[in-house]
Design a protein around this motif. Structure first.
Motif, PDB file in Angstrom:
ATOM      1  N   VAL A 106       1.005  -0.938  -0.089  1.00 27.04           N
ATOM      2  CA  VAL A 106       0.419   0.119  -0.120  1.00 27.04           C
ATOM      3  C   VAL A 106       0.744   0.385  -0.360  1.00 27.04           C
ATOM      4  CG1 VAL A 106      -1.977   0.911   1.079  1.00 27.04           C
ATOM      5  CG2 VAL A 106      -1.620  -1.099   1.367  1.00 27.04           C
ATOM      6  N   LEU A 107       1.007   1.852  -1.320  1.00 31.66           N
ATOM      7  CA  LEU A 107       1.627   2.952  -1.250  1.00 31.66           C
ATOM      8  C   LEU A 107       0.802   4.264  -0.215  1.00 31.66           C
ATOM      9  CD1 LEU A 107       2.122   3.144  -4.618  1.00 31.66           C
ATOM     10  CD2 LEU A 107       4.280   2.299  -3.144  1.00 31.66           C
ATOM     11  N   ALA A 108       1.193   4.756  -0.316  1.00 32.71           N
ATOM     12  CA  ALA A 108       1.287   5.933   0.858  1.00 32.71           C
ATOM     13  C   ALA A 108       1.671   7.183   1.160  1.00 32.71           C
ATOM     14  CB  ALA A 108       0.745   5.425   3.026  1.00 32.71           C
ATOM     15  N   LYS A 122      -2.367  12.254   3.130  1.00 36.42           N
ATOM     16  CA  LYS A 122      -3.727  12.479   3.061  1.00 36.42           C
ATOM     17  C   LYS A 122      -4.208  10.867   3.163  1.00 36.42           C
ATOM     18  CE  LYS A 122      -4.782  11.470  -0.907  1.00 36.42           C
ATOM     19  NZ  LYS A 122      -4.833  10.828  -3.180  1.00 36.42           N
ATOM     20  N   CYS A 123      -3.296   9.881   3.612  1.00 37.50           N
ATOM     21  CA  CYS A 123      -3.623   8.581   4.080  1.00 37.50           C
ATOM     22  C   CYS A 123      -3.961   8.804   5.105  1.00 37.50           C
ATOM     23  CB  CYS A 123      -2.845   7.285   4.110  1.00 37.50           C
ATOM     24  SG  CYS A 123      -1.292   7.678   4.842  1.00 37.50           S
ATOM     25  N   LEU A 124      -4.194  10.068   6.291  1.00 36.69           N
ATOM     26  CA  LEU A 124      -4.677   9.827   7.533  1.00 36.69           C
ATOM     27  C   LEU A 124      -6.550  11.476   7.548  1.00 36.69           C
ATOM     28  CD1 LEU A 124      -1.133  10.104   9.273  1.00 36.69           C
ATOM     29  CD2 LEU A 124      -2.881   8.139   9.090  1.00 36.69           C
ATOM     30  N   VAL A 125      -6.077  11.461   6.503  1.00 34.90           N
ATOM     31  CA  VAL A 125      -7.479  11.917   6.462  1.00 34.90           C
ATOM     32  C   VAL A 125      -8.842  11.362   7.112  1.00 34.90           C
ATOM     33  CG1 VAL A 125      -9.395  12.508   5.177  1.00 34.90           C
ATOM     34  CG2 VAL A 125      -6.444  13.708   4.241  1.00 34.90           C
ATOM     35  N   PRO A 126      -9.757  11.894   7.963  1.00 31.23           N
ATOM     36  CA  PRO A 126     -10.465  11.227   8.445  1.00 31.23           C
ATOM     37  C   PRO A 126     -12.160  10.498   7.381  1.00 31.23           C
ATOM     38  CG  PRO A 126     -10.699  13.451   9.261  1.00 31.23           C
ATOM     39  CD  PRO A 126      -9.520  13.125   8.717  1.00 31.23           C
ATOM     40  N   LEU A 127     -12.311   9.757   7.191  1.00 32.82           N
ATOM     41  CA  LEU A 127     -13.408   9.635   6.236  1.00 32.82           C
ATOM     42  C   LEU A 127     -14.405   8.475   6.773  1.00 32.82           C
ATOM     43  CD1 LEU A 127     -14.216   9.702   2.982  1.00 32.82           C
ATOM     44  CD2 LEU A 127     -13.255   7.225   2.333  1.00 32.82           C
ATOM     45  N   GLY A 128     -15.370   8.883   6.967  1.00 31.41           N
ATOM     46  CA  GLY A 128     -16.422   8.350   8.278  1.00 31.41           C
ATOM     47  C   GLY A 128     -15.683   8.493   9.122  1.00 31.41           C
ATOM     48  N   ASP A 129     -16.145   7.109  10.406  1.00 32.67           N
ATOM     49  CA  ASP A 129     -15.143   6.615  11.509  1.00 32.67           C
ATOM     50  C   ASP A 129     -13.618   6.630  11.740  1.00 32.67           C
ATOM     51  OD1 ASP A 129     -15.358   4.027  10.157  1.00 32.67           O
ATOM     52  OD2 ASP A 129     -16.767   3.633  11.998  1.00 32.67           O
ATOM     53  N   ARG A 130     -12.442   6.586  10.500  1.00 29.13           N
ATOM     54  CA  ARG A 130     -11.709   6.160  10.593  1.00 29.13           C
ATOM     55  C   ARG A 130     -10.308   6.898   9.650  1.00 29.13           C
ATOM     56  NH1 ARG A 130     -13.598  -0.163   8.359  1.00 29.13           N
ATOM     57  NH2 ARG A 130     -15.816   0.883   9.051  1.00 29.13           N
ATOM     58  N   PRO A 131      -9.406   6.371   9.491  1.00 24.65           N
ATOM     59  CA  PRO A 131      -8.905   7.312   8.758  1.00 24.65           C
ATOM     60  C   PRO A 131      -8.443   7.193   7.451  1.00 24.65           C
ATOM     61  CG  PRO A 131      -7.320   6.864  10.814  1.00 24.65           C
ATOM     62  CD  PRO A 131      -8.748   6.372  10.989  1.00 24.65           C
ATOM     63  N   VAL A 142       3.397  -1.689   4.104  1.00 29.38           N
ATOM     64  CA  VAL A 142       2.875   0.138   4.049  1.00 29.38           C
ATOM     65  C   VAL A 142       3.772   0.564   4.036  1.00 29.38           C
ATOM     66  CG1 VAL A 142       1.615   1.838   4.517  1.00 29.38           C
ATOM     67  CG2 VAL A 142       0.714  -0.537   5.431  1.00 29.38           C
ATOM     68  N   SER A 143       3.937   1.775   2.758  1.00 29.96           N
ATOM     69  CA  SER A 143       5.260   2.237   2.581  1.00 29.96           C
ATOM     70  C   SER A 143       5.104   3.537   2.343  1.00 29.96           C
ATOM     71  CB  SER A 143       6.031   2.174   1.016  1.00 29.96           C
ATOM     72  OG  SER A 143       6.678   3.577   0.524  1.00 29.96           O
ATOM     73  N   LEU A 200       0.917  -7.316  -5.154  1.00 33.56           N
ATOM     74  CA  LEU A 200      -0.209  -6.392  -5.754  1.00 33.56           C
ATOM     75  C   LEU A 200       0.621  -5.457  -4.830  1.00 33.56           C
ATOM     76  CD1 LEU A 200      -1.235  -9.130  -6.177  1.00 33.56           C
ATOM     77  CD2 LEU A 200      -3.702  -7.817  -5.124  1.00 33.56           C
ATOM     78  N   VAL A 201       0.134  -4.080  -5.887  1.00 34.28           N
ATOM     79  CA  VAL A 201       0.039  -2.618  -4.984  1.00 34.28           C
ATOM     80  C   VAL A 201      -1.230  -2.178  -5.774  1.00 34.28           C
ATOM     81  CG1 VAL A 201       1.780  -0.511  -5.759  1.00 34.28           C
ATOM     82  CG2 VAL A 201       2.782  -2.863  -6.150  1.00 34.28           C
ATOM     83  N   THR A 202      -0.532  -0.775  -4.468  1.00 26.37           N
ATOM     84  CA  THR A 202      -2.433  -0.281  -4.691  1.00 26.37           C
ATOM     85  C   THR A 202      -2.111   0.836  -3.803  1.00 26.37           C
ATOM     86  OG1 THR A 202      -4.705  -0.067  -4.847  1.00 26.37           O
ATOM     87  CG2 THR A 202      -3.818  -1.601  -2.579  1.00 26.37           C
ATOM     88  N   THR A 203      -3.198   2.028  -3.512  1.00 26.33           N
ATOM     89  CA  THR A 203      -2.669   3.078  -3.114  1.00 26.33           C
ATOM     90  C   THR A 203      -3.822   3.212  -1.746  1.00 26.33           C
ATOM     91  OG1 THR A 203      -3.952   4.693  -4.733  1.00 26.33           O
ATOM     92  CG2 THR A 203      -1.730   4.279  -4.831  1.00 26.33           C
ATOM     93  N   ALA A 204      -3.328   4.312  -0.904  1.00 23.07           N
ATOM     94  CA  ALA A 204      -3.475   4.362  -0.093  1.00 23.07           C
ATOM     95  C   ALA A 204      -4.839   5.342   0.119  1.00 23.07           C
ATOM     96  CB  ALA A 204      -3.362   4.885   1.423  1.00 23.07           C
TER      97      ALA A 204
END
Length: 275
Positions: free
Chosen positions: A18-20, A39-48, A68-69, A116-120
């Motif tokens: 996970v690229l963060a 940005k990966c720590l921005v609250p979305l709903g009830d969690r980062p 997590v990178s 597998l590679v994705t983004t946060a």
């Protein structure tokens, strides 16, 4: 495909990277809006934001390990997220590099299996999308997920603004990339240019060379022709499964997509989206 140890693709374990990381040369508006470092720590709903991706991955029976990178200053809050996940598999935090290609390599160092590679910011990632990419590696060295334009627009008319043009249709990338093993990670050289934001389809297609690259840029290749050209240039078998779920092409990039993803997660009808 088979690994050097004789294991088939079906046998080899799966690491999700996970690229963060964040770009050092520009501020992230969403991070500033919510007064967080990443940005990966921005609250979305009830969690980062990153918790959405990590929870989906940790609950998936085919994901054996998470990496997590991210920059070291974000280790503590992300570690807190990881400790709240189901206790299966292994997880680790890896310091992000200034370049995305180096970050992927560092996160996968020492791993003997599929990657597998994705983004946060891939908050809408589903188990089905993960399965499709893993299954694609049974017959390929590299795989990247696409979604047809009509399926993205069916989710929201302004959810995605960049499409890859082919003679047989337009497709959006899903920031979801897979490699059969570390021996196939030479393709991450195509991602040089930043610590986050894979946009893997565009960068892989740049591997065509001058002639085919021009035809691709002008939308004069079919998707299959493009994959065959890229496979020859890379010396690797490349596949691009097309997902039916248009949500898989929608990441949280800015205020507009943050509002769209928030509505989709809450099951609300689309409201007026900031431009």
């Amino acid at each position: 495909m088979s690994g050097t140890d004789g294991m088939t693709a079906l046998d080899r374990p799966v690491l999700l990277v996970v690229l963060a990381g964040r770009r050092a040369d520009e501020a992230d508006h969403l991070a500033q809006r919510f007064a967080v470092s990443h940005k990966c720590l921005v609250p979305l709903g009830d969690r980062p934001l990153i918790a959405r991706v990590l929870q989906t991955a940790a609950a998936h029976p085919r994901i054996d390990s998470l990496a997590v990178s991210v920059e070291t200053e974000a280790f503590a809050p992300i570690y807190d997220v990881l400790t709240r996940l189901p206790g299966r598999g292994t997880s680790r935090l890896v310091e992000a590099n200034a370049d995305l290609a180096d970050s992927v390599r560092a996160a996968a160092e020492g791993w003997d299996g599929r990657i597998l590679v994705t983004t946060a910011d891939h908050a809408l990632l589903t188990a089905g999308a993960i399965d499709t990419l893993i299954d694609a590696l049974d017959r390929a060295d590299l795989a990247l997920a696409l979604v047809a334009r009509r399926d993205v627009l069916a989710v929201h008319p302004s959810a995605h603004r960049r499409f890859l043009r082919f003679t047989d249709g337009d497709y959006a990338d899903c920031n979801l990339f897979a490699a059969s093993g570390t021996q196939a990670l030479g393709a991450v050289e195509l991602f040089r240019g930043g610590p986050s934001g894979v946009w893997s389809a565009w960068r892989i297609m740049r591997a065509f060379g001058l002639g085919a690259g021009f035809r691709f840029a002008m939308g004069l290749l079919s998707l299959q022709d493009a994959l065959e050209h890229a496979s020859r240039r890379l010396g690797l078998k490349l596949r691009a499964p097309v997902l039916a779920d248009g949500r898989q092409a929608i990441d949280v990039d800015d205020d507009r997509t943050y509002a769209i993803v928030s509505d989709l997660l809450a099951g609300r009808a689309s409201r007026s989206i900031p431009r």
